[in-house]
Design an enzyme around this catalytic site. Structure first.
Site, PDB file in Angstrom:
ATOM      1  N   GLY A  18      -3.440   8.280   7.914  1.00  0.00           N
ATOM      2  CA  GLY A  18      -2.591   9.285   8.544  1.00  0.00           C
ATOM      3  C   GLY A  18      -3.355  10.514   8.988  1.00  0.00           C
ATOM      4  N   CYS A  19      -4.293  10.953   8.176  1.00  0.00           N
ATOM      5  CA  CYS A  19      -5.088  12.138   8.508  1.00  0.00           C
ATOM      6  C   CYS A  19      -6.034  11.853   9.667  1.00  0.00           C
ATOM      7  CB  CYS A  19      -5.862  12.607   7.284  1.00  0.00           C
ATOM      8  SG  CYS A  19      -4.803  13.041   5.889  1.00  0.00           S
ATOM      9  N   THR A  20      -6.548  10.631   9.727  1.00  0.00           N
ATOM     10  CA  THR A  20      -7.420  10.259  10.847  1.00  0.00           C
ATOM     11  C   THR A  20      -6.650  10.260  12.153  1.00  0.00           C
ATOM     12  OG1 THR A  20      -8.794   8.905   9.383  1.00  0.00           O
ATOM     13  CG2 THR A  20      -8.935   8.459  11.747  1.00  0.00           C
TER      14      THR A  20
END
Length: 315
Positions: free
Chosen positions: A129-131
């Protein structure tokens, strides 16, 4: 006369106290019952008084000392920044470091920006998700920063983890490291009891909050795009409103006038182009004969007044 001595009567002895009546078995049992009842009543009354005092204490807590109440006041008033709030940036969120280990703060970032700062928060570097979130801001980096906003990612990761994340995804913006979560908590995106809530926080140069809300990777990008659109819509109006006609100093204009005259005199005069006049066509001999023939027939000749060109004789 002889005195007769009379003997006084001895005082009567005090009456003996009445002998105590021996209590029977029934009387003893009744007395014990009375004592037990009195003891239980006293205990119940004490318990009732204690519970009543406890209830009263819960309903009306004891007043805090003035020093404690004064120190607790700032924590009660401090809260999550909302859109439209103007916050003081001095000391706001404490000090943090970027992925290179350089010390900085939100105030420093705002001062170095042109129009403000965008902080998008993410729980952990290099996770799916952060990527996705970081890459969305990477792909929209140019249009987002055209308005003067500076983009930063913010997490509790170490500089080493954020540097690896930045290099692997080729991110064009710095990643900020907030291990203690002081800045993340200050902007209202800290997860209880620990951790980071994914979201976005936007602030302009004056300290005004333009956006502050949690959201997913796509939602955080959408929020920043709306902020940029609003800034772009306000920019032309602000420029046109702030523009003023240039003030020309009379002395400067007077000094510049002789130079303009000299330059004008030095330029060679431009020759006027000759105007070509229409040349009348020569009247042929046939036309002259036609006119003479019309005269012989008695009809007036209708000829335009044109010059007759005589044929030159050969010399």
């Amino acid at each position: 006369m002889p005195v007769e001595l009379r003997k006084r009567k001895a005082p009567a002895p005090p009456p003996e106290p009445p002998a105590k009546k021996k209590q029977g078995k029934v009387a003893k049992a009744a007395a014990k019952v009375k004592e037990v009842v009195k003891g239980k009543t006293a205990k119940a009354a004490a318990a009732a008084n204690g519970s009543a005092a406890a209830v009263a204490e819960k309903l009306v807590p004891p007043a805090k000392p003035a020093a404690v109440a004064k120190s607790a006041a700032p924590a009660a008033t401090a809260g999550k920044p909302a859109i439209g709030d103007i916050i003081s940036l001095d000391g706001f969120g404490g000090d943090i470091v970027d992925n290179d280990g350089a010390k900085t703060s939100l105030k420093t970032l705002v001062d170095e920006s042109k129009a403000g700062v965008v902080l998008f928060t993410y729980p952990k570097a290099s996770t799916p998700g952060c990527t996705r979130q970081a890459c969305l801001f990477r792909d929209s980096y140019t249009p987002l920063t055209a308005s003067g906003l500076s983009i930063y990612g913010l997490s509790t990761d170490s500089p080493k983890a954020n540097t690896a994340f930045k290099e692997k995804q080729k991110l064009p913006y710095p990643l900020l490291c907030d291990p203690t979560g002081t800045l993340i908590a200050a902007i209202g995106l800290k997860k209880a009891p620990k951790g980071t809530t994914r979201g976005v926080f936007v602030i302009d140069k004056t300290g005004k909050v333009l956006a502050a809300e949690p959201g997913g990777p796509d939602a955080t990008l959408t929020v920043v795009k709306k902020v940029v659109e609003a800034l772009n819509d306000e920019a032309p109006a602000a420029v046109s409103k702030g523009e003023e006609p240039p003030v020309v100093d009379a002395e400067v204009l007077a000094d510049a006038q002789p130079e303009a005259d000299e330059k004008k005199e030095a330029e060679p005069p431009v020759a006027a182009e000759p105007v070509s006049e229409p040349v009348s066509e020569p009247v042929s001999a046939t036309a002259v004969e036609a006119v003479a023939e019309e005269k012989t027939n008695g009809e007036p000749a209708k000829l335009e007044e044109k010059p007759v060109v005589e044929e030159k004789k050969d010399e």
